[in-house]
Structure formats: C-alpha cells, structure tokens
Design a protein around this motif. Structure first.
Motif, PDB file in Angstrom:
ATOM      1  N   ALA A  71      86.514 -10.025   4.451  1.00 52.20           N
ATOM      2  CA  ALA A  71      86.966  -9.599   3.211  1.00 52.20           C
ATOM      3  C   ALA A  71      87.021  -8.308   1.855  1.00 52.20           C
ATOM      4  CB  ALA A  71      86.139 -10.101   2.342  1.00 52.20           C
ATOM      5  N   ALA A  72      87.033  -7.611   2.923  1.00 52.84           N
ATOM      6  CA  ALA A  72      87.656  -6.131   2.634  1.00 52.84           C
ATOM      7  C   ALA A  72      89.107  -5.943   2.802  1.00 52.84           C
ATOM      8  CB  ALA A  72      86.638  -4.894   3.326  1.00 52.84           C
ATOM      9  N   VAL A  73      89.387  -6.685   4.357  1.00 57.85           N
ATOM     10  CA  VAL A  73      90.205  -5.741   4.340  1.00 57.85           C
ATOM     11  C   VAL A  73      91.433  -7.032   3.695  1.00 57.85           C
ATOM     12  CG1 VAL A  73      92.109  -5.826   6.620  1.00 57.85           C
ATOM     13  CG2 VAL A  73      89.978  -5.119   6.766  1.00 57.85           C
ATOM     14  N   GLU A  74      91.327  -8.004   3.278  1.00 57.11           N
ATOM     15  CA  GLU A  74      91.670  -9.283   2.492  1.00 57.11           C
ATOM     16  C   GLU A  74      91.839  -8.553   1.311  1.00 57.11           C
ATOM     17  OE1 GLU A  74      90.706 -12.883   2.955  1.00 57.11           O
ATOM     18  OE2 GLU A  74      90.555 -12.992   5.120  1.00 57.11           O
ATOM     19  N   ALA A  75      91.391  -8.415   0.925  1.00 56.11           N
ATOM     20  CA  ALA A  75      90.829  -7.198  -0.439  1.00 56.11           C
ATOM     21  C   ALA A  75      92.013  -6.083  -1.407  1.00 56.11           C
ATOM     22  CB  ALA A  75      89.581  -6.870  -1.574  1.00 56.11           C
ATOM     23  N   ALA A  76      91.813  -5.269   0.220  1.00 55.99           N
ATOM     24  CA  ALA A  76      92.743  -4.390   0.101  1.00 55.99           C
ATOM     25  C   ALA A  76      94.158  -4.567   0.113  1.00 55.99           C
ATOM     26  CB  ALA A  76      92.005  -3.669   1.658  1.00 55.99           C
ATOM     27  N   THR A  77      94.500  -5.862   1.009  1.00 59.26           N
ATOM     28  CA  THR A  77      95.819  -5.949   0.891  1.00 59.26           C
ATOM     29  C   THR A  77      96.460  -6.556   0.277  1.00 59.26           C
ATOM     30  OG1 THR A  77      95.361  -6.907   3.212  1.00 59.26           O
ATOM     31  CG2 THR A  77      97.256  -7.388   2.541  1.00 59.26           C
ATOM     32  N   ILE A 121      88.966  -4.544  14.151  1.00 61.52           N
ATOM     33  CA  ILE A 121      89.657  -4.642  14.604  1.00 61.52           C
ATOM     34  C   ILE A 121      90.134  -5.926  14.526  1.00 61.52           C
ATOM     35  CG2 ILE A 121      90.413  -5.029  17.015  1.00 61.52           C
ATOM     36  CD1 ILE A 121      88.676  -2.708  18.391  1.00 61.52           C
ATOM     37  N   GLN A 122      89.035  -6.557  14.333  1.00 56.08           N
ATOM     38  CA  GLN A 122      89.865  -8.328  14.374  1.00 56.08           C
ATOM     39  C   GLN A 122      90.222  -8.525  13.231  1.00 56.08           C
ATOM     40  OE1 GLN A 122      86.101 -10.682  15.464  1.00 56.08           O
ATOM     41  NE2 GLN A 122      86.760 -11.033  17.297  1.00 56.08           N
ATOM     42  N   ALA A 123      89.806  -8.356  11.661  1.00 55.60           N
ATOM     43  CA  ALA A 123      90.536  -8.447  10.732  1.00 55.60           C
ATOM     44  C   ALA A 123      91.708  -7.366  10.336  1.00 55.60           C
ATOM     45  CB  ALA A 123      89.093  -7.685   9.376  1.00 55.60           C
ATOM     46  N   ALA A 124      91.976  -6.200  11.277  1.00 59.17           N
ATOM     47  CA  ALA A 124      93.218  -5.702  10.726  1.00 59.17           C
ATOM     48  C   ALA A 124      94.336  -6.608  11.247  1.00 59.17           C
ATOM     49  CB  ALA A 124      93.083  -3.996  11.811  1.00 59.17           C
ATOM     50  N   VAL A 125      93.845  -6.757  12.635  1.00 56.76           N
ATOM     51  CA  VAL A 125      94.701  -7.488  13.316  1.00 56.76           C
ATOM     52  C   VAL A 125      95.264  -9.076  12.434  1.00 56.76           C
ATOM     53  CG1 VAL A 125      95.129  -9.093  15.318  1.00 56.76           C
ATOM     54  CG2 VAL A 125      94.135  -7.091  15.615  1.00 56.76           C
ATOM     55  N   LYS A 126      94.103  -9.100  12.181  1.00 58.77           N
ATOM     56  CA  LYS A 126      94.469 -10.434  11.168  1.00 58.77           C
ATOM     57  C   LYS A 126      95.427 -10.102   9.820  1.00 58.77           C
ATOM     58  CE  LYS A 126      92.497 -14.675   8.394  1.00 58.77           C
ATOM     59  NZ  LYS A 126      91.534 -14.927   7.243  1.00 58.77           N
ATOM     60  N   ALA A 127      95.412  -9.221   9.178  1.00 60.84           N
ATOM     61  CA  ALA A 127      96.064  -8.399   8.526  1.00 60.84           C
ATOM     62  C   ALA A 127      97.266  -8.314   9.008  1.00 60.84           C
ATOM     63  CB  ALA A 127      95.197  -7.878   7.636  1.00 60.84           C
ATOM     64  N   PHE A 128      97.279  -7.159  10.060  1.00 57.57           N
ATOM     65  CA  PHE A 128      99.069  -7.041  10.831  1.00 57.57           C
ATOM     66  C   PHE A 128      99.461  -8.797  11.169  1.00 57.57           C
ATOM     67  CE2 PHE A 128      96.743  -3.251  12.288  1.00 57.57           C
ATOM     68  CZ  PHE A 128      96.643  -2.383  11.443  1.00 57.57           C
ATOM     69  N   LYS A 129      99.062  -9.432  11.339  1.00 51.92           N
ATOM     70  CA  LYS A 129     100.254 -10.166  11.749  1.00 51.92           C
ATOM     71  C   LYS A 129     100.630 -11.165  10.596  1.00 51.92           C
ATOM     72  CE  LYS A 129      98.073 -12.224  16.109  1.00 51.92           C
ATOM     73  NZ  LYS A 129      97.366 -13.052  16.859  1.00 51.92           N
ATOM     74  N   SER A 130      99.304 -11.900  10.395  1.00 52.16           N
ATOM     75  CA  SER A 130     100.171 -11.566   8.467  1.00 52.16           C
ATOM     76  C   SER A 130     101.262 -11.025   7.635  1.00 52.16           C
ATOM     77  CB  SER A 130      98.923 -12.871   7.710  1.00 52.16           C
ATOM     78  OG  SER A 130      98.172 -11.635   6.383  1.00 52.16           O
ATOM     79  N   LEU A 131     101.052 -10.020   8.394  1.00 52.02           N
ATOM     80  CA  LEU A 131     102.355  -9.163   7.292  1.00 52.02           C
ATOM     81  C   LEU A 131     103.194  -9.380   8.246  1.00 52.02           C
ATOM     82  CD1 LEU A 131     100.460  -6.573   5.843  1.00 52.02           C
ATOM     83  CD2 LEU A 131     101.218  -8.316   3.961  1.00 52.02           C
TER      84      LEU A 131
END
Ligand SMILES: NC(=O)C1=CN([C@@H]2O[C@H](COP(=O)(O)OP(=O)(O)OC[C@H]3O[C@@H](n4cnc5c(N)ncnc54)[C@H](O)[C@@H]3O)[C@@H](O)[C@H]2O)C=CC1
Ligand SMILES: CC(=O)C(C)=O
Length: 259
Positions: A71-77, A121-131
């Motif tokens: 949730a933190a990574v998604e909100a930051a994005t 690591i997992q949350a960042a990978v999800k964000a990088f992939k979606s971007l």
C-alpha cells in the motif's frame, strides 16, 4: 514533479540512517516517500524536506506487514507521480545471547529485517513492472552481515540473509532492468547503536560507552560513522553512476571488515 523527475521510497525514514538517506535523496533531486511505523518522526522528516524546497510525503507502514508495504509503494507512486527507487532500510537490533534466544525474538527480528526486505522487493517490482521500466532496489545489510557479531546472533544472521536475498534478487530481476544492491554500515551513531551500546555495556557490568569501545577497536579509519556517511553511499546506489552495479553488498565500515 521532483528535480530529477524520479521518486524514491525509504523505509525506517523517521530517524537515524533512514532519515539521513531521505534527506540526501531529496537533495539529489528525488521526490521522497518517508515510510516508518512511527508516524510522528516520518512526518517531521517529510516536513524538513518540504521546507527545504524538496518534495516529500510521510507514510505510516510496518514493513513486517506485506499489505502495508504494498500500500505504501502504491500510494507513493500515485501521490509522487512515479516510482524508481526503494530503500529497504528499516530494521531492529536487539542483543540476543545464544542461550536466551526465544521463538518470539527470532520472529520479531526476522519479520522486520528479512521479511520486510522481501515485501519491499516484491512491492517495488510490481510498481516498476506496472510503470513499464526498471528501477533500483537498495537493502540495508551490515558489517554484521559479513561477520558474525558477538551478542547479536539473530540480528547478524538476519543481515546475512539480506545479503543472500540481494544477490539472488539481482540475478532474478536483471532481465527487467532492475538492479539490487545492499549497503553494509559498521557502527553508525544512531538511536539503534546507542541502545546496543547500553545493552552490551550493561551485560558486561560496565558503564555506557564500553560496548562502543569494544566494537570500535578494529575500525581502520578510527572513527564511528555518521548517518550521512551511509547516505552518501546510498546516493551513489540510487543514482545513475551505479547503473552497471548489481548484487553487491557495499561495506561502509571504515575498514572494520576486509574481504
Ligand atoms: N546503527 C548502526 O550501527 C547500523 C545500522 N544498520 C542498519 O541500518 C538500518 C537503520 O538503522 P538505524 O538508523 O541505526 O536504526 P534506528 O533504530 O535508529 O532507526 C530505525 C528506524 O526504522 C523504523 N522501524 C523499525 N522497525 C520498523 C518497521 N517494522 N516498520 C517501519 N519502520 C520501522 C524505526 O521507527 C526507526 O525510525 C537498519 O536496518 C540497521 O540494521 C546497519 C549497520 C550498522
Ligand atoms: C548494528 C549493526 O549493524 C552493527 C553494529 O554493525
């Protein structure tokens, strides 16, 4: 939009090394998400960055909770308009004499120091992939992740685990354009170190400061490090000059450990 157009998230950013990293990355031009399970300190650091002309938000999250990290990574994005770097910095370091180790303390330390890094690591990978782009993952290990530290068995082993995760993730994620590195400080003047010193000194029946003297004996550069020494190294790992580096665990320990 941040000055360099990039967004970084720092866990445990409310004090100590994490705070210094957040301030340094903001100075480098990143918009910064300051994440901590202490909402007050995270807010203070974000305010410090915003008052200095940077861009930052504070987020409350416990890194041992997978959903909160995602949730933190998604909100930051969303709020900062992108996602490029995660610094999995949050950690705890209770002293643990071998015979006194309990299942509870093992779970507590591993849930934060090891699982917290995995979720990051997992949350960042999800964000990088979606971007649709790569990114940089930077993990907090320690000199205690290179050599077993006395009275810190569980902590030390958790930091060895972070090195292992860093090497493996670097191999697994390279094809996605993601680099994964770790920083390995020696003794850094933070509230964490002050507490270790108190515990080690008390266990030896010695005054506060004794533990520091014992640990510091082998520092080649003859001084403890400042949080800013560590932040300078993380600045390099977060920036373009480290683009060809992955799977590394950089010692920033003033020469405590040569390997
Ligand atoms: N201080 C030292 O001598 C060294 C520290 N390190 C590592 O550097 C990192 C930062 O250490 P320090 O700044 O010294 O520690 P610190 O204890 O001074 O600060 C840690 C920060 O992380 C936050 N935090 C702790 N658990 C959390 C959780 N579950 N979720 C979210 N936030 C959490 C705390 O609220 C605090 O703001 C840690 O991973 C530590 O193991 C590595 C080598 C040496
Ligand atoms: C706390 C820690 O990681 C040390 C002393 O290296």
């Amino acid at each position: 939009m941040s000055k360099n157009g990039k967004v970084a998230l720092v866990t445990g950013g409310g004090q100590g090394i994490g705070r210094a990293i957040a301030l340094r990355l903001a100075k480098d031009g990143f918009a910064v998400a300051v994440v901590d399970y202490n909402g007050e300190t995270a807010k203070k650091v974000a305010e410090e960055i915003n008052h200095a002309g940077g861009k930052a938000i504070a987020q409350l999250a416990d890194v041992s909770n997978r959903e909160q990290v995602f949730a933190a990574v998604e909100a930051a994005t969303k709020q900062l308009g992108g996602f490029d770097v995660i610094v999995n910095n949050a950690g705890i370091a209770p002293t643990t004499l071998i015979e006194d180790i309990t299942p509870e303390i093992v779970d507590k330390v591993y849930n934060i120091n090891v699982k917290g890094v995995i979720w990051g690591i997992q949350a960042a990978v999800k964000a990088f992939k979606s971007l649709g782009h790569g990114g940089k993952i930077i993990n907090a290990s320690s000199q205690a992740g290179h050599v077993g530290n006395p009275e810190l068995a569980i902590y030390s082993s958790s930091k060895f685990a972070v090195r292992g995760l860093t090497q493996t993730a670097a191999r697994d994620l390279a094809s996605l354009g993601i680099t994964v590195n770790a920083y390995c400080p020696g003794i850094v003047k933070t509230p964490m170190w002050e507490e270790i010193d108190r515990q080690v000194s008390a266990a030896a029946g010695q005054p506060v400061g004794y533990g520091t003297k014992e640990f510091a004996k082998n520092i080649t550069l003859k001084r403890l490090s400042e949080p800013e020494d560590v932040a300078a190294c993380v600045s390099y790992l977060a920036g373009p000059d480290s683009d060809y580096m992955t799977g590394q665990a950089l010692l920033i320990d003033g020469g405590m450990v040569f390997n």
